[in-house]
Write an enzyme that holds these catalytic residues in place. Structure first.
Site, PDB file in Angstrom:
ATOM      1  N   GLY A 180       0.836  -1.191   0.000  1.00  0.00           N
ATOM      2  CA  GLY A 180       0.000   0.000   0.000  1.00  0.00           C
ATOM      3  C   GLY A 180       0.873   1.243   0.000  1.00  0.00           C
ATOM      4  N   ILE A 182       2.576   2.735   2.341  1.00  0.00           N
ATOM      5  CA  ILE A 182       3.859   2.610   3.036  1.00  0.00           C
ATOM      6  C   ILE A 182       4.787   1.657   2.289  1.00  0.00           C
ATOM      7  CG2 ILE A 182       4.993   1.874   5.168  1.00  0.00           C
ATOM      8  CD1 ILE A 182       2.409   2.733   6.642  1.00  0.00           C
ATOM      9  N   ALA A 256       4.491  -2.286  11.553  1.00  0.00           N
ATOM     10  CA  ALA A 256       3.094  -2.212  11.134  1.00  0.00           C
ATOM     11  C   ALA A 256       2.163  -2.462  12.323  1.00  0.00           C
ATOM     12  CB  ALA A 256       2.848  -3.211  10.007  1.00  0.00           C
ATOM     13  N   ARG A 257       1.722  -3.692  12.491  1.00  0.00           N
ATOM     14  CA  ARG A 257       0.862  -4.072  13.606  1.00  0.00           C
ATOM     15  C   ARG A 257       1.504  -5.240  14.351  1.00  0.00           C
ATOM     16  NH1 ARG A 257      -3.395  -0.356  14.439  1.00  0.00           N
ATOM     17  NH2 ARG A 257      -4.143   0.349  12.404  1.00  0.00           N
ATOM     18  N   GLU A 286       1.868  -2.874  24.818  1.00  0.00           N
ATOM     19  CA  GLU A 286       2.401  -1.523  25.034  1.00  0.00           C
ATOM     20  C   GLU A 286       1.693  -0.836  26.208  1.00  0.00           C
ATOM     21  OE1 GLU A 286       2.042   0.580  21.352  1.00  0.00           O
ATOM     22  OE2 GLU A 286       3.172  -0.914  20.232  1.00  0.00           O
ATOM     23  N   HIS A 304       7.095   2.258  19.316  1.00  0.00           N
ATOM     24  CA  HIS A 304       5.927   2.621  18.500  1.00  0.00           C
ATOM     25  C   HIS A 304       5.997   4.091  18.051  1.00  0.00           C
ATOM     26  CE1 HIS A 304       1.469   1.444  17.764  1.00  0.00           C
ATOM     27  NE2 HIS A 304       1.950   2.165  16.772  1.00  0.00           N
ATOM     28  N   ALA A 306       7.250   4.959  14.700  1.00  0.00           N
ATOM     29  CA  ALA A 306       7.538   5.038  13.267  1.00  0.00           C
ATOM     30  C   ALA A 306       6.788   6.177  12.575  1.00  0.00           C
ATOM     31  CB  ALA A 306       7.221   3.707  12.590  1.00  0.00           C
TER      32      ALA A 306
END
Length: 344
Positions: A180, A182, A256-257, A286, A304, A306
């Site tokens: 996509g 990114i 990403a996730r 987190e 986290h 980015a």
């Protein structure tokens, strides 16, 4: 036209004001509200709850129902947009989200009310792509480990990847899972390093003019020295099977996730020596990091961050309002989430 914006600790009311106001005409009005905690650290649990589908429990900010009674456009970032908002907004035409995730918006209720929902998955794409390149370099070239060693008084010369040779990117194949906004930017940035680029994405039949070679995911895993994740999925895509297919002494990057990687399968791949290293910017627990990550010298960990750039937050409201105004002038609306259902 009236526009209502809801800022938060990330995209502040000031950013909403400076991004949206210049695009409006003299007769238009703008009202800006605030959602959540003022401190980002205090917002962490709220964001996690929203992403876990608990927007109804959190509720909408005070004054939002009154603000949207005569509004045509609602621009939000993290603010919940729940079902009970729409009966209060008879003139509402669109909910424009400044983020990629849609967990904070009741899309079904918006569709039933005839309201457009559009998100902005590209708002932090460049930031995440840049950070991904940084993670790749940091992990493969031991940048963060060298920094830590020097701070501890050690002139370190041996690293986990020293025995298998520390290689330049120009000598490596990078596999991008998910192509996509990114993923495409990561590929474009990687071209300057001269590496081979493989792409796996079930929604793509061609890459067009974008860099890389489209291959099945199994091929990508078997041939890539570095695998970086940029897919959207509601389940793990890196399980024991996928780790088993990966090239010996390869690297895994995940900005990403967190749930894209099965943690037990990752541990087995690390303990077996299958992976030469990894880098993670996202975690299920987190802000606590699972203890087992800390055992590995050859894993780079970041908190986290980015997509956390001033550019991504500042530019998001600008994109949202211009996308809607362009739509009014007859141009296609990017990332129109409920288009197919509204146009049935």
């Amino acid at each position: 036209m009236k526009v209502v914006c809801v800022g938060d600790a990330y995209i502040t009311p000031e950013m909403m004001e400076s991004g949206v106001r210049p695009a409006l005409k003299s007769g238009d009005t703008l009202e800006i509200l605030f959602f959540g905690e003022k401190d980002r650290r205090d917002m962490r649990d709220m964001v996690k709850a929203i992403e876990a589908g608990k927007r109804e429990e959190i509720g909408m900010p005070e004054g939002l129902k009154e603000a949207v009674r005569d509004a045509e456009v609602l621009i939000v970032h993290l603010c919940p947009v729940n079902r009970d908002l729409f009966p209060c907004a008879p003139n509402l035409k669109a909910v424009m989200s400044c983020r990629g995730g849609l967990e904070n918006i009741d899309i079904q209720a918006a569709t039933e009310a005839g309201v457009i929902v559009s998100n902005n998955p590209a708002h932090n794409a460049n930031g995440v792509a840049e950070f991904t390149i940084g993670l790749i370099l940091s992990e493969t070239r031991n940048i963060s480990r060298s920094n830590m060693a020097l701070r501890n008084g050690e002139w370190r010369k041996v690293y986990p990847n020293t025995a298998t040779t520390i290689r330049e990117l120009t000598d490596m194949t990078v596999g991008i899972i998910g192509y996509g906004s990114i993923g495409r930017l990561v590929a474009r940035k990687l071209t300057v390093f001269g590496c081979r680029i493989l792409v796996a994405d079930p929604y793509r039949t061609s890459l067009g003019d974008d860099p890389g070679t489209l291959v099945p995911m199994d091929t990508l895993l078997a041939e890539s020295d570095i695998v970086t994740l940029h897919a959207r999925s509601d389940h793990a895509i890196m399980t024991e099977r996928e780790f088993g297919l990966m090239k010996e002494h390869s690297y895994l990057i995940n900005a990403a996730r967190s749930y894209l990687v099965d943690p037990d399968a990752f541990r087995k791949a690390m303990d077996s020596g299958k992976l030469l290293g990894a880098a993670f910017d996202v975690f299920e627990t987190e802000p606590t990091i699972p203890e087992f990550y800390l055992r590995y010298d050859n894993v780079t960990l970041t908190n986290h961050q980015a997509g956390d750039t001033i550019n991504s937050f500042r530019d998001a409201p600008i994109t949202a309002i211009h996308n809607y105004l362009d739509y009014l002038s007859g141009k296609p609306l990017p990332f129109w989430v409920n288009k197919s259902k509204l146009l049935q």
